[in-house]
Design a protein around this motif. Structure first.
Motif, short mmCIF file in Angstrom:
data_model
loop_
_atom_site.label_atom_id
_atom_site.label_comp_id
_atom_site.label_asym_id
_atom_site.label_seq_id
_atom_site.Cartn_x
_atom_site.Cartn_y
_atom_site.Cartn_z
N TYR A 183 -14.87 7.70 -1.95
CA TYR A 183 -13.41 7.84 -2.06
C TYR A 183 -12.86 7.27 -3.35
CZ TYR A 183 -12.14 2.98 -0.80
OH TYR A 183 -11.95 1.62 -0.80
N ASN A 243 0.81 -1.23 0.00
CA ASN A 243 0.00 0.00 0.00
C ASN A 243 0.83 1.27 0.00
OD1 ASN A 243 -2.22 -1.51 -0.27
ND2 ASN A 243 -3.04 -1.18 1.78
N TYR A 255 -2.87 7.43 -11.64
CA TYR A 255 -3.53 8.62 -12.17
C TYR A 255 -3.68 9.71 -11.11
CZ TYR A 255 -4.39 5.24 -15.80
OH TYR A 255 -4.21 4.29 -16.77
N1 SAJ Z 1 -6.24 6.83 -6.47
C1 SAJ Z 1 -5.70 7.81 -7.28
N2 SAJ Z 1 -4.97 7.45 -8.37
C2 SAJ Z 1 -4.75 6.13 -8.68
C3 SAJ Z 1 -5.30 5.14 -7.83
C4 SAJ Z 1 -6.05 5.51 -6.74
O1 SAJ Z 1 -5.89 9.00 -7.03
O2 SAJ Z 1 -4.09 5.85 -9.68
C5 SAJ Z 1 -6.99 7.21 -5.28
C6 SAJ Z 1 -8.41 6.67 -5.27
O3 SAJ Z 1 -9.28 7.59 -5.91
C7 SAJ Z 1 -8.70 6.55 -3.78
C8 SAJ Z 1 -7.34 6.22 -3.19
O4 SAJ Z 1 -6.37 6.62 -4.15
O5 SAJ Z 1 -9.15 7.78 -3.27
C9 SAJ Z 1 -7.17 4.73 -2.87
O6 SAJ Z 1 -7.55 4.04 -4.02
P1 SAJ Z 1 -7.20 2.46 -4.24
O7 SAJ Z 1 -7.48 2.17 -5.68
O8 SAJ Z 1 -5.88 2.15 -3.72
O9 SAJ Z 1 -8.36 1.73 -3.44
P2 SAJ Z 1 -8.44 1.20 -1.94
O10 SAJ Z 1 -8.18 2.26 -0.94
O11 SAJ Z 1 -9.74 0.48 -1.86
O12 SAJ Z 1 -7.22 0.18 -1.85
C10 SAJ Z 1 -7.49 -1.19 -1.84
C11 SAJ Z 1 -6.27 -1.76 -1.22
N3 SAJ Z 1 -6.55 -3.09 -0.79
C12 SAJ Z 1 -6.03 -3.49 0.40
O13 SAJ Z 1 -5.39 -2.77 1.12
C13 SAJ Z 1 -6.31 -4.89 0.80
C14 SAJ Z 1 -5.11 -1.77 -2.20
O14 SAJ Z 1 -4.06 -2.61 -1.72
C15 SAJ Z 1 -5.54 -2.28 -3.54
O15 SAJ Z 1 -4.41 -2.27 -4.43
C16 SAJ Z 1 -6.60 -1.36 -4.05
O16 SAJ Z 1 -7.75 -1.58 -3.18
C17 SAJ Z 1 -6.97 -1.63 -5.49
O17 SAJ Z 1 -6.12 -2.14 -6.24
O18 SAJ Z 1 -8.09 -1.23 -5.86
#
Ligand code: SAJ
Length: 436
Positions: free
Chosen positions: A336, A222, A264
Motif C-alpha cells: 500500500y 488522518n 502527491y
Molecule cells: N498516499 C498518497 N499520497 C500522499 C501520501 C500517501 O497517495 O501524498 C497514499 C499512500 O500511498 C498510501 C496511503 O496514501 O496508500 C496512506 O499513506 P500514509 O503515508 O498516510 O501511510 P499510513 O497509512 O501508514 O499512515 C500512517 C498513519 N499513522 C497513524 O495513523 C498512526 C499516518 O497518521 C501517518 O501520517 C503516516 O503513517 C505517515 O506519515 O507515513
C-alpha cells in the motif's frame, strides 16, 4: 489505596502492564514498555503469535528482533491467550484493530471483545487505556458504562483514558519514544495516571481534557491526510486536462517554506489508517444528523483513482493501436506504500482486479510481497529481469519501492504508466512514459 499508590507503582516501574493485541501497534508498544523497565504481558487471541513471541521470534518490521528476544529471555516480556492474567495486572492497554465492515461502517467488534474481557477481571486501582482508533465517544459510550456497572467508580476505583496510537510503519525517524503521545482521561486522575505510564516511555506526553478530545485528535490527523491526498489526486486530474505535469507543479509549490505541505497523487488510498479513520468520523457525525462533506468528497475522489489509472492504461495502449484485452501487463509494486510488506486496502489490488476484468494478462513484481491471493487465485511476484520487462505491452508502477531498479525498467520497457513519479530521475528512458 489512593491512586497515588498506583502512581507510585508506575513511577517505580513496579506496575505490571498488559497490552491486548500484538500487531503493528501492540508489539512495538510491549517492547517499548519492557525497554522502559516494566514487566509486560502481551495478550493476543492468535496462539501462533503468542508462541512466536514466547520463542523470542519477531514478526513486526518495526521491532528489533534481538531486543525482543532479550526481553523474553530475561522474563520481562511474555505473551498469552489467557485474559485471566488481568487479575494481577495494574495497567491494561488495548491495541486491537478497528477496520470497516463490508458496508463501510466501523467494525468495533474487537474493542467490544477486549472490553468484555477487561470487565471480567476489573479491580480497584486498575488503569485501562484504549489506543485503537475509533469514533469520538467510544471510551465514554462503549467502554465506561460496562466498567461502572461493576459498581466501581472511574477516577477513584479504576482509571480510564484514550491515547491514540501514532505508529508509522517502517518510519526510521519517528519511533514510539520520540513521537509525542496524546492522552485524555475520563477524570483528571485518569489523565494523570495514564500520562505517568507513557511518561516512562515517550519523550513528550500531551494531556488533553477528555477521551473524546483524544479520539478526535487522531481522527483529525488522518482525515487531514485523506483530504489532502484527495486534493492532490484531483489536482492531477486537472493538470492532465490542462496539459501540465502535476509532479512539476507540486515540486515547485513545495518550495514555499510556509503555508504549504506537499501531498502527491497516486493510484488511490491504501493502508489500515487513512482510508479507514475518516469513515469512523463521518459515521459518528451521520448518526448525529451531520453530513461530513469534505470527508465524503475525498473518499469519493480517492476511491475513483484505481479506475482513473486503468483509463490511463487503456488510452496509452490505444495510442499504440493495442487493446487492453489480451495485453501483457507487469504491475510494479502492490504494497500500500513504499518499503512495507502490507497490502491491506492497497489500491494496486484494485487496479489489478480492474485490468484482469478487462482481459489483460497480468503479472506483478514486488520485492516486499512474495505472493498475493486475488479472487481465489494465488499470484507470485515474478522475478525482476530485463527480458520479462521487455516482453510486456505495458508496465504499471503502482508502488515506488526504493529497492527497485527503475533505470532497468525504463531501458527495457516499451510503455510505462508511472503513478508514483518513480521514473523522475531516470536519464535515458527507451520507454514511452505516461505519468498520472
Ligand atoms: N498516499 C498518497 N499520497 C500522499 C501520501 C500517501 O497517495 O501524498 C497514499 C499512500 O500511498 C498510501 C496511503 O496514501 O496508500 C496512506 O499513506 P500514509 O503515508 O498516510 O501511510 P499510513 O497509512 O501508514 O499512515 C500512517 C498513519 N499513522 C497513524 O495513523 C498512526 C499516518 O497518521 C501517518 O501520517 C503516516 O503513517 C505517515 O506519515 O507515513
Amino acid at each position: 489505596m489512593k491512586h497515588n499508590e498506583l502512581l507510585h507503582k508506575i513511577d517505580t516501574l513496579q506496575a505490571k502492564i498488559a497490552v491486548i493485541g500484538l500487531g503493528y501497534v501492540g508489539l512495538p508498544l510491549v517492547v517499548g514498555l519492557a525497554r522502559a523497565g516494566f514487566r509486560v504481558i502481551g495478550i493476543e487471541v492468535d496462539p501462533n503469535k503468542v508462541d512466536k513471541i514466547n520463542r523470542g521470534e519477531n514478526y513486526i518490521g518495526d521491532v528489533n528482533p534481538d531486543e525482543l528476544r532479550r526481553f523474553v529471555d530475561e522474563g520481562c516480556l511474555t505473551a498469552t491467550t489467557d485474559f485471566s492474567v488481568l487479575n494481577e495486572i495494574d495497567v491494561v492497554i488495548i491495541c486491537v484493530p478497528t477496520p470497516l465492515n463490508k458496508t463501510g461502517d466501523p467494525d468495533i467488534s474487537a474493542i467490544v471483545g477486549a472490553r468484555d474481557e477487561v470487565v471480567k477481571y476489573l479491580h480497584v486501582q486498575q488503569l485501562i487505556i484504549l489506543e485503537s482508533t475509533s469514533y469520538p465517544g467510544t471510551v465514554n459510550e462503549l467502554i465506561l458504562p460496562s466498567l461502572t456497572e461493576s459498581g466501581l467508580k472511574a477516577g477513584t476505583d479504576f482509571f480510564l483514558a484514550f491515547s491514540p496510537e501514532r505508529v508509522d510503519p517502517n518510519n526510521r525517524v519517528y519511533t514510539v519514544e520520540n513521537t509525542p503521545k496524546v492522552v485524555g482521561g475520563v477524570t483528571a486522575a485518569c489523565t494523570e495516571t495514564a500520562a505517568a505510564v507513557y511518561g516512562k516511555l515517550v519523550d513528550h506526553v500531551v494531556p488533553v481534557s477528555s477521551p473524546a478530545t483524544a479520539e478526535m485528535v487522531k481522527l483529525l490527523e488522518n482525515t487531514f491526510r485523506s483530504i489532502n491526498i484527495g486534493l492532490a489526486n484531483e489536482v492531477a486530474i486537472m493538470c492532465r486536462i490542462l496539459g501540465l505535469d502535476v509532479w512539476e507543479v507540486i515540486e515547485a509549490a513545495a518550495t514555499k517554506p510556509f503555508g504549504f505541505m506537499p501531498f502527491y497523487p497516486g493510484p488511490g488510498l491504501g493502508g489500515h489508517c487513512i482510508p479507514v479513520d475518516p469513515s469512523y468520523l463521518s459515521w459518528k457525525l451521520r448518526a448525529l444528523k451531520y453530513r461530513t462533506r469534505f470527508i465524503d468528497l475525498a473518499t469519493e475522489i480517492n476511491s475513483t483513482m484505481p479506475e482513473y489509472v486503468v483509463q490511463l492504461v487503456i488510452s496509452a495502449l490505444n495510442d499504440e493501436g493495442k487493446a487492453l484485452k489480451g495485453a501483457k501487463a507487469l504491475l510494479l509494486g502492490v504494497a500500500y506504500k513504499p518499503d512495507v510488506d502490507d497490502i491491506r486496502e492497497s489500491p494496486a489490488l484494485d487496479v489489478m482486479q480492474l485490468l484482469a476484468k478487462a482481459g489483460a494478462e497480468i503479472i506483478y513484481h514486488d520485492p516486499w510481497v512474495p505472493t498475493i491471493s486475488q479472487d481465489g487465485d494465488v499470484l507470485k511476484s515474478v522475478e525482476f529481469n530485463p527480458g520479462c520487462i521487455g516482453d510486456m505491452d505495458v508496465v504499471v508502477i503502482l508502488t515506488d519501492h526504493s529497492d527497485v531498479d527503475y533505470e532497468t525498467v525504463c531501458s527495457n520497457a516499451r510503455l510505462i504508466i508511472d503513478t508514483r513519479n518513480a521514473t523522475k530521475d531516470v536519464l535515458s528512458p527507451n520507454a514511452r512514459i505516461v505519468k498520472i
